[in-house]
Design a protein around this motif. Structure first.
Motif, PDB file in Angstrom:
ATOM      1  N   MET A   1      53.732 -18.142  15.861  1.00 16.84           N
ATOM      2  CA  MET A   1      54.379 -19.340  15.370  1.00 16.84           C
ATOM      3  C   MET A   1      53.361 -20.177  14.590  1.00 16.84           C
ATOM      4  SD  MET A   1      57.514 -19.547  16.195  1.00 16.84           S
ATOM      5  CE  MET A   1      58.666 -18.793  17.265  1.00 16.84           C
ATOM      6  N   LYS A   2      53.864 -20.829  13.590  1.00 18.24           N
ATOM      7  CA  LYS A   2      53.040 -21.693  12.771  1.00 18.24           C
ATOM      8  C   LYS A   2      53.578 -23.113  12.843  1.00 18.24           C
ATOM      9  CE  LYS A   2      51.914 -17.941   9.709  1.00 18.24           C
ATOM     10  NZ  LYS A   2      52.178 -17.313   8.441  1.00 18.24           N
ATOM     11  N   LYS A   3      52.715 -24.084  12.534  1.00 16.66           N
ATOM     12  CA  LYS A   3      53.102 -25.489  12.563  1.00 16.66           C
ATOM     13  C   LYS A   3      53.691 -25.871  11.204  1.00 16.66           C
ATOM     14  CE  LYS A   3      50.107 -29.059  12.480  1.00 16.66           C
ATOM     15  NZ  LYS A   3      49.066 -29.995  12.931  1.00 16.66           N
ATOM     16  N   ASN A  17      57.193 -25.901  15.529  1.00 13.77           N
ATOM     17  CA  ASN A  17      56.653 -24.549  15.433  1.00 13.77           C
ATOM     18  C   ASN A  17      57.779 -23.647  14.961  1.00 13.77           C
ATOM     19  OD1 ASN A  17      54.034 -25.135  16.400  1.00 13.77           O
ATOM     20  ND2 ASN A  17      54.838 -25.198  18.477  1.00 13.77           N
ATOM     21  N   ASP A  36      49.855 -25.626   9.166  1.00 16.67           N
ATOM     22  CA  ASP A  36      48.799 -25.045   9.998  1.00 16.67           C
ATOM     23  C   ASP A  36      47.433 -25.465   9.476  1.00 16.67           C
ATOM     24  OD1 ASP A  36      49.981 -23.772  12.102  1.00 16.67           O
ATOM     25  OD2 ASP A  36      49.832 -21.758  11.274  1.00 16.67           O
TER      26      ASP A  36
END
Length: 71
Positions: A1-3, A17, A36
């Motif tokens: 997961m990425k922000k 996320n 991110d």
């Protein structure tokens, strides 16, 4: 997961996320921007191609002096 930052009208209104692939509709007028590694990407930041966060001034302490001393 990425922000990811939820950007609406040039302002970050939420963070989440997300894998960037699963279908997700954040709502009308909201753009998801990969955040991110972006320390400035916070709710309340502005976004115009880069994130810029300025912390709001703290609220003034309006308690009477004796209450301030007691704490």
């Amino acid at each position: 997961m990425k922000k990811y930052a939820h950007v609406e009208g040039g302002v970050v209104t939420n963070m989440s996320n997300w894998d960037g692939e699963t279908p997700f509709d954040p709502g009308p007028g909201i753009t998801m921007v990969l955040a991110d590694g972006e320390s400035e990407a916070q709710i309340g930041a502005t976004y115009d191609g880069t994130f810029n966060y300025v912390a709001p001034d703290p609220e003034p302490d309006t308690r009477p002096c004796d209450e301030k001393r007691a704490s």
